[in-house]
Design a protein around this motif. Structure first.
Motif, PDB file in Angstrom:
ATOM      1  N   ILE A 407       0.840  -1.208   0.000  1.00 30.34           N
ATOM      2  CA  ILE A 407       0.000   0.000   0.000  1.00 30.34           C
ATOM      3  C   ILE A 407       0.875   1.258   0.000  1.00 30.34           C
ATOM      4  CG2 ILE A 407      -1.747   1.275   1.327  1.00 30.34           C
ATOM      5  CD1 ILE A 407      -2.682  -1.379   2.507  1.00 30.34           C
ATOM      6  N   GLU A 408       0.436   2.249  -0.754  1.00 28.25           N
ATOM      7  CA  GLU A 408       1.122   3.548  -0.746  1.00 28.25           C
ATOM      8  C   GLU A 408       0.759   4.327   0.523  1.00 28.25           C
ATOM      9  OE1 GLU A 408       3.005   5.445  -3.657  1.00 28.25           O
ATOM     10  OE2 GLU A 408       3.587   3.356  -3.397  1.00 28.25           O
ATOM     11  N   GLN A 409      -0.545   4.495   0.765  1.00 31.23           N
ATOM     12  CA  GLN A 409      -0.994   5.134   1.995  1.00 31.23           C
ATOM     13  C   GLN A 409      -2.411   4.662   2.318  1.00 31.23           C
ATOM     14  OE1 GLN A 409      -0.989   9.325   0.099  1.00 31.23           O
ATOM     15  NE2 GLN A 409      -2.601   9.460   1.633  1.00 31.23           N
ATOM     16  N   PHE A 410      -2.741   4.708   3.622  1.00 29.63           N
ATOM     17  CA  PHE A 410      -4.094   4.328   4.033  1.00 29.63           C
ATOM     18  C   PHE A 410      -4.427   5.022   5.346  1.00 29.63           C
ATOM     19  CE2 PHE A 410      -1.511   1.482   6.513  1.00 29.63           C
ATOM     20  CZ  PHE A 410      -2.241   1.157   7.648  1.00 29.63           C
ATOM     21  N   GLY A 411      -5.712   5.036   5.669  1.00 29.46           N
ATOM     22  CA  GLY A 411      -6.170   5.629   6.929  1.00 29.46           C
ATOM     23  C   GLY A 411      -7.619   5.273   7.142  1.00 29.46           C
ATOM     24  N   GLY A 412      -8.094   5.525   8.357  1.00 30.28           N
ATOM     25  CA  GLY A 412      -9.508   5.257   8.611  1.00 30.28           C
ATOM     26  C   GLY A 412      -9.792   4.713   9.982  1.00 30.28           C
ATOM     27  N   HIS A 413     -10.822   3.859  10.051  1.00 27.52           N
ATOM     28  CA  HIS A 413     -11.336   3.348  11.317  1.00 27.52           C
ATOM     29  C   HIS A 413     -11.400   1.820  11.265  1.00 27.52           C
ATOM     30  CE1 HIS A 413     -12.855   7.442  11.864  1.00 27.52           C
ATOM     31  NE2 HIS A 413     -13.463   7.339  10.703  1.00 27.52           N
ATOM     32  N   LYS A 414     -11.986   1.271  12.334  1.00 32.05           N
ATOM     33  CA  LYS A 414     -12.158  -0.183  12.434  1.00 32.05           C
ATOM     34  C   LYS A 414     -13.020  -0.727  11.296  1.00 32.05           C
ATOM     35  CE  LYS A 414     -13.686  -3.747  15.691  1.00 32.05           C
ATOM     36  NZ  LYS A 414     -14.106  -4.041  17.079  1.00 32.05           N
ATOM     37  N   TYR A 415     -14.095  -0.007  10.944  1.00 34.69           N
ATOM     38  CA  TYR A 415     -15.057  -0.544   9.984  1.00 34.69           C
ATOM     39  C   TYR A 415     -15.030   0.127   8.612  1.00 34.69           C
ATOM     40  CZ  TYR A 415     -17.044  -3.042  13.951  1.00 34.69           C
ATOM     41  OH  TYR A 415     -17.222  -3.875  15.025  1.00 34.69           O
ATOM     42  N   ALA A 416     -14.300   1.228   8.482  1.00 32.06           N
ATOM     43  CA  ALA A 416     -14.250   1.927   7.194  1.00 32.06           C
ATOM     44  C   ALA A 416     -12.887   2.564   7.020  1.00 32.06           C
ATOM     45  CB  ALA A 416     -15.338   2.993   7.132  1.00 32.06           C
ATOM     46  N   ALA A 417     -12.297   2.372   5.837  1.00 28.90           N
ATOM     47  CA  ALA A 417     -10.968   2.933   5.587  1.00 28.90           C
ATOM     48  C   ALA A 417     -10.827   3.253   4.107  1.00 28.90           C
ATOM     49  CB  ALA A 417      -9.889   1.937   6.028  1.00 28.90           C
ATOM     50  N   GLY A 418      -9.771   3.979   3.786  1.00 24.79           N
ATOM     51  CA  GLY A 418      -9.453   4.287   2.400  1.00 24.79           C
ATOM     52  C   GLY A 418      -7.980   4.046   2.167  1.00 24.79           C
ATOM     53  N   LEU A 419      -7.603   3.730   0.923  1.00 27.47           N
ATOM     54  CA  LEU A 419      -6.195   3.486   0.633  1.00 27.47           C
ATOM     55  C   LEU A 419      -5.882   3.775  -0.825  1.00 27.47           C
ATOM     56  CD1 LEU A 419      -5.406  -0.163  -0.134  1.00 27.47           C
ATOM     57  CD2 LEU A 419      -7.632   0.350   0.787  1.00 27.47           C
ATOM     58  N   THR A 420      -4.603   3.960  -1.113  1.00 35.31           N
ATOM     59  CA  THR A 420      -4.126   4.036  -2.492  1.00 35.31           C
ATOM     60  C   THR A 420      -2.947   3.087  -2.638  1.00 35.31           C
ATOM     61  OG1 THR A 420      -2.666   5.896  -1.947  1.00 35.31           O
ATOM     62  CG2 THR A 420      -4.817   6.438  -2.879  1.00 35.31           C
TER      63      THR A 420
END
Length: 564
Positions: A407-420
């Motif tokens: 993964i290049e980068q990611f962030g979010g929570h326990k149930y929802a996240a985003g990444l590239t």
């Protein structure tokens, strides 16, 4: 569906509370399950008070944030209020910018373009600040991982204050102040604030510094309540207090932007459910289909005619969003069927032409269909971007952490996240994600669960019982609307399938022996008609609500599932 009956609470505590409050044991039992064991705790639960909000200065760096903003106001510095493009971000920007403009005319707003800049703090946003002689950026609902961006801003003579609620990475950005209750070194008592909630704590601290009463901040709470509902954070502790008072503001003295949305929809009284399914999707639609700044403009507009025009545009964006997410969901389901991947523990799909603005909604829809951790990818510039959604009980953020080499980068929570990630890493990531989930998930979590608060008799249900249940609101994670189970039910002979496609189940039930008769409606449960046919005995899981027909209001049972 997996039915899970919650353990019965301590009987002695239930009896004592029942007597103290003058309520029946079923109500007292529900309260004790929620950690409410005394008269005083029940009073705080049923009458949430602003006086029970925590001191904002308990949050790490709050004093530094307040000092820097006060300096910027007194020195007439240009301030940029920067936020994410979703509901939490746009409400945060509306909240902070409108508060600061009461004390300074030198306040600008910035929402990154979802497609051009992507999530969070962007170099383009920092360059915009530099080009416009802005020396302070207040980032809301983003920034906790923007280590390089904050350093870049510092080189240009721009200070940062970060107000975030996402989990920090291994390094905290070198900002003037980083407000995030999830920081390990932050001892703030309540950890579950949304981004707009953290923003509110900052204006609460600024108000205290200026000897402004907390009650004077009530008009901002409609924004906070909307963010709490949209971001699906727990409705416990401070969030419940803020949501309770914020909903009151929406219903009694809402800002012009909300009034303009609600006027189109002809809604009188708004609940937290309406916030989630009516207000939030419309505010979100601006950032999904056009630009998040449209939502900020609507939420800060003070002219009624202009607000109505903005609300009308946002309604169009929402219609476009609905059509787009329906089409993409159908394409994604077809892709899963064609690849014969139904036996996997994860769903990972990709199409370079899918609209980046709706992939989060599509991920939620796929999770509802196949009930497993899900990622929906699309092309974003030179890279691939994805939205992740999870099932109850499984931490998708931790799973992504275990895949971070791809993964290049990611962030979010326990149930929802985003990444590239890079396109070349897609297949490797897909394999690794399946491997990680398969090794770590409890297989029971792959079957949807209905959590049942209590088993009751139909005779326990009365108008008084329902009146008290209504006061459990606002409900949401951590304080879900009560769900009940009753056995030994029979249909009185009126059971049938209803709806345009006959997909809903409608019946009238009584419990064996004597007692009241109740109407039941089960949306999507038409296929279970056989279970209640021919005078069979069955059990049901349901919530209680009101049904209005021809001006008559009666209690009805809203089915969640039935079984023999």
């Amino acid at each position: 569906m997996r039915w899970t009956l919650k353990p019965k609470p301590n009987e002695e505590i239930v009896i004592k509370l029942s007597e103290e409050l003058g309520v029946g044991k079923p109500i007292a039992s529900l309260l004790v399950q929620r950690g409410i064991a005394t008269f005083e705790e029940a009073k705080k639960f049923f009458r949430p008070s602003l006086s029970d909000l925590h001191d904002p200065y308990l949050m790490k760096d709050m004093d530094l944030a307040v000092a820097r903003i006060e300096k910027a106001i007194s020195s007439e510095e240009n301030i940029l209020v920067y936020g994410d493009y979703d509901v939490d971000g746009t409400t945060s920007v509306a909240l902070m910018s409108s508060f600061l403009r009461s004390y300074s005319p030198f306040v600008a707003t910035y929402i990154p373009d979802r497609y051009d800049e992507g999530y969070g703090v962007s170099y383009k946003g920092i360059d915009f600040a530099a080009d416009n002689d802005i020396s302070l950026i207040i980032a809301l609902d983003c920034g906790i991982k923007a280590v390089e961006k904050v350093a870049y801003a510092k080189e240009k003579g721009i200070d940062f204050i970060i107000c975030d609620h996402h989990r920090p990475g291994s390094e905290i950005p070198a900002a003037v102040a980083v407000l995030d209750p999830k920081r390990e070194d932050c001892e703030y008592p309540y950890k579950e604030l949304c981004g707009c909630g953290v923003g509110f704590k900052l204006i609460q601290a600024l108000a205290a510094k200026r000897n402004i009463k907390l009650e004077n901040l009530l008009p901002y709470l409609d924004l906070v309540a909307t963010a709490i509902g949209a971001d699906i954070v727990p409705i416990t502790g401070e969030n419940r207090i803020l949501a309770y008072h914020g909903l009151h503001v929406i219903n009694v003295a809402s800002r012009i932007g909300f009034k303009a949305i609600l006027k189109q929809l002809k809604k009188d009284k708004i609940t937290i459910t309406d916030v989630v399914f009516i207000l939030a999707p419309r505010i979100n639609a601006a950032g999904r289909m056009k630009h998040g700044l449209h939502a900020v403009n609507l939420l800060t507009e003070e002219d009624e005619e202009t607000a109505i025009k903005f609300a009308s545009e946002i309604e169009e964006y929402n219609t476009d969003r609905r059509d787009t997410d329906k089409t993409i969901t159908e394409e994604a389901l077809a892709q899963i069927d064609a690849s014969q991947e139904q036996d996997r523990n994860t769903t990972v799909v990709y199409d370079e032409n899918w609209h980046k603005g709706v992939i989060g909604i599509v991920a939620s829809r796929l999770t509802e269909t196949y009930y497993r951790p899900t990622l929906v990818f699309t092309k974003s510039g030179e890279k691939l971007a994805a939205s992740a959604r999870s099932v109850k009980g499984f931490d998708v953020y931790d799973a992504l952490e275990s895949c971070k080499e791809h993964i290049e980068q990611f962030g979010g929570h326990k149930y929802a996240a985003g990444l590239t990630l890079l396109a070349s890493e897609y297949d490797n990531f897909k394999l690794k994600f399946e491997e990680v989930v398969s090794e770590t998930i409890d297989k029971n979590l792959l079957t949807p669960e209905i959590a049942i608060d209590a088993e009751i008799e139909l005779k326990d249900i009365s108008p008084k019982f329902y009146r008290i249940l209504k006061q459990f609101a606002p409900c949401g994670p951590g304080n879900m609307s009560p769900v009940f189970m009753t056995r030994n039910l029979r249909d009185t002979g009126y059971g049938k399938c209803v709806g345009a496609d006959q997909s809903h189940l409608k019946c009238q039930v009584k419990q064996e022996g004597k007692g009241p008769v109740f109407d039941m409606i089960g949306f999507g449960l038409g296929k279970k008609l056989d279970i209640i046919a021919k005078n069979r005995v069955f059990k049901a899981v349901y919530a209680i609500d009101e049904n209005e027909y021809n001006g008559n209001v009666s209690l009805q049972l809203r089915l969640k599932d039935i079984s023999e």
